[in-house]
Design an enzyme around this catalytic site. Structure first.
Site, short mmCIF file in Angstrom:
data_model
loop_
_atom_site.label_atom_id
_atom_site.label_comp_id
_atom_site.label_asym_id
_atom_site.label_seq_id
_atom_site.Cartn_x
_atom_site.Cartn_y
_atom_site.Cartn_z
N LYS A 145 -12.81 -17.02 -6.12
CA LYS A 145 -11.95 -16.21 -7.00
C LYS A 145 -11.13 -17.09 -7.95
O LYS A 145 -10.89 -16.71 -9.09
CB LYS A 145 -11.05 -15.30 -6.15
N TYR B 255 -13.80 -17.55 -0.18
CA TYR B 255 -13.47 -16.44 -1.09
C TYR B 255 -12.41 -16.85 -2.13
O TYR B 255 -12.55 -16.58 -3.32
CB TYR B 255 -12.97 -15.27 -0.24
P1 NAP Z 1 -16.88 -3.04 -1.65
O1 NAP Z 1 -16.31 -1.67 -1.45
O2 NAP Z 1 -17.31 -3.83 -0.46
O3 NAP Z 1 -18.10 -2.92 -2.69
C1 NAP Z 1 -18.77 -4.07 -3.10
C2 NAP Z 1 -19.84 -3.73 -4.10
O4 NAP Z 1 -20.45 -4.98 -4.49
C3 NAP Z 1 -20.95 -2.85 -3.53
O5 NAP Z 1 -21.38 -1.91 -4.48
C4 NAP Z 1 -22.07 -3.87 -3.24
O6 NAP Z 1 -23.38 -3.35 -3.36
C5 NAP Z 1 -21.85 -4.88 -4.34
N1 NAP Z 1 -22.46 -6.15 -3.98
C6 NAP Z 1 -22.12 -7.00 -2.99
N2 NAP Z 1 -22.95 -8.05 -2.95
C7 NAP Z 1 -23.86 -7.85 -3.94
C8 NAP Z 1 -25.00 -8.56 -4.39
N3 NAP Z 1 -25.38 -9.71 -3.83
N4 NAP Z 1 -25.70 -8.05 -5.42
C9 NAP Z 1 -25.34 -6.89 -6.00
N5 NAP Z 1 -24.27 -6.17 -5.63
C10 NAP Z 1 -23.55 -6.65 -4.61
O7 NAP Z 1 -15.85 -3.98 -2.41
P2 NAP Z 1 -14.52 -3.64 -3.27
O8 NAP Z 1 -13.37 -3.65 -2.36
O9 NAP Z 1 -14.78 -2.48 -4.16
O10 NAP Z 1 -14.41 -4.98 -4.12
C11 NAP Z 1 -14.88 -5.09 -5.46
C12 NAP Z 1 -14.42 -6.42 -6.03
O11 NAP Z 1 -13.00 -6.49 -5.98
C13 NAP Z 1 -14.93 -7.62 -5.23
O12 NAP Z 1 -15.25 -8.68 -6.11
C14 NAP Z 1 -13.73 -8.00 -4.39
O13 NAP Z 1 -13.75 -9.37 -4.06
C15 NAP Z 1 -12.60 -7.68 -5.33
N6 NAP Z 1 -11.33 -7.46 -4.64
C16 NAP Z 1 -11.19 -6.44 -3.76
C17 NAP Z 1 -9.97 -6.28 -3.10
C18 NAP Z 1 -9.74 -5.18 -2.13
O14 NAP Z 1 -8.64 -5.15 -1.55
N7 NAP Z 1 -10.64 -4.26 -1.92
C19 NAP Z 1 -8.92 -7.17 -3.36
C20 NAP Z 1 -9.12 -8.20 -4.27
C21 NAP Z 1 -10.33 -8.34 -4.92
P3 NAP Z 1 -23.97 -2.28 -2.28
O15 NAP Z 1 -23.23 -1.00 -2.56
O16 NAP Z 1 -25.41 -2.22 -2.61
O17 NAP Z 1 -23.67 -2.85 -0.92
#
Ligand code: NAP
Length: 250
Positions: free
Chosen positions: A160, A156
């Site tokens: 990133k 990851y």
């Molecule tokens: P999340 O709630 O798990 O949602 C992830 C989203 O990405 C979902 O809509 C999922 O689709 C979609 N997705 C995953 N794999 C995919 C694929 N192969 N093709 C198309 N869509 C895909 O994640 P989040 O926490 O909102 O995170 C969003 C971004 O922020 C990510 O890149 C994550 O690495 C980054 N981030 C998050 C955090 C945190 O603390 N949450 C911190 C740092 C960075 P489905 O709905 O269809 O499953």
């Protein structure tokens, strides 16, 4: 300051849940037409339906962003309907955590292809019309893990960190065409991705020791930074990594 968007169309990946959903809804509230991409048709469909129900403009598109051929086909179809997609937010991401010696090659490849290669595929197809139009905004949602590293996240944090290198290089490549490319680096944000940590009092207390603001962030915090970077007002900002992390990576 009122952020302005002049008749813009955006594509947001991972818009079905969490941060991507908040970004899609916030862009729509600013009058942007939003193409909501996620893996499952149900989740992007629900986001698009919520936007339309609130009076906005949206379309749902289920695509596996890790599949370069599927992204190419989807982009080709979209560009028949929308001659320019002005704003691209590469937000879709997954985790497959584990210490390096226990990390499988499949877990390495899945995270690199979903989180990093997806940005290459979407940008390659959508940036050309932006450069021709001499206006565009690309925002890549990276992570503090890509800046600081994080034990258990070799795949990851490599993905990133790769997004940050991609952001800075594309910012230089597209600057002459007024297409800006920036990254937003969230810290710990309350979404499905972090439910296990946030709901475990011991783990969350340990995490918050490293967060100067002593709380988890909300998806809306990331949406606010992202929407600014997509606006007219951010036209002189490019190649930047905007950490929204409660002070973790300062
Ligand atoms: P999340 O709630 O798990 O949602 C992830 C989203 O990405 C979902 O809509 C999922 O689709 C979609 N997705 C995953 N794999 C995919 C694929 N192969 N093709 C198309 N869509 C895909 O994640 P989040 O926490 O909102 O995170 C969003 C971004 O922020 C990510 O890149 C994550 O690495 C980054 N981030 C998050 C955090 C945190 O603390 N949450 C911190 C740092 C960075 P489905 O709905 O269809 O499953």
């Amino acid at each position: 300051m009122t952020l302005t968007f002049t008749n813009r169309t955006a594509l947001v990946t991972g818009a079905g849940r969490g941060i991507g959903k908040a970004i899609a809804e916030s862009l729509a509230q600013h009058g942007v037409t939003v193409i909501c991409v996620s893996k499952s048709a149900d989740s992007c469909g629900a986001t698009a339906a919520a936007i339309v129900a609130a009076g906005g403009k949206a379309k749902a598109l289920a695509v596996d962003v890790a599949d370069g051929a599927a992204v190419a086909k989807a982009a080709e179809e979209l560009l028949k309907e929308y001659p320019v997609i002005d704003i691209l937010v590469n937000n879709a991401g997954i985790t497959r955590d584990g210490l390096l010696f226990r990390m499988s090659e499949a877990d390495w490849n899945d995270v690199i292809s979903t989180n990093l290669s997806s940005c290459f595929h979407w940008t390659k197809h959508l940036a050309r019309p932006m450069t021709r139009a001499r206006w565009g905004r690309i925002v890549n949602i990276t992570s503090v893990s890509g800046i600081m590293g994080n034990a258990g996240q070799a795949n990851y944090s490599a993905a990133k960190a790769g997004m940050i290198g991609l952001t800075k290089t594309l910012a230089r490549e597209f600057a002459g065409r007024s297409v800006t490319v920036n990254a937003v680096a969230p810290g710990f944000i309350k979404t499905d991705m972090t439910t296990d940590f946030v709901n475990n009092p011991e783990v969350s207390a340990k995490i918050l020791e490293a967060v100067p603001l002593k709380r988890f962030g909300e998806a809306a915090d990331i949406a606010a930074a992202t929407v600014f970077l997509c606006s007219e007002q951010a036209g002189y900002v490019t190649g930047q990594v905007f950490a929204v992390d409660g002070g973790m990576a300062m």
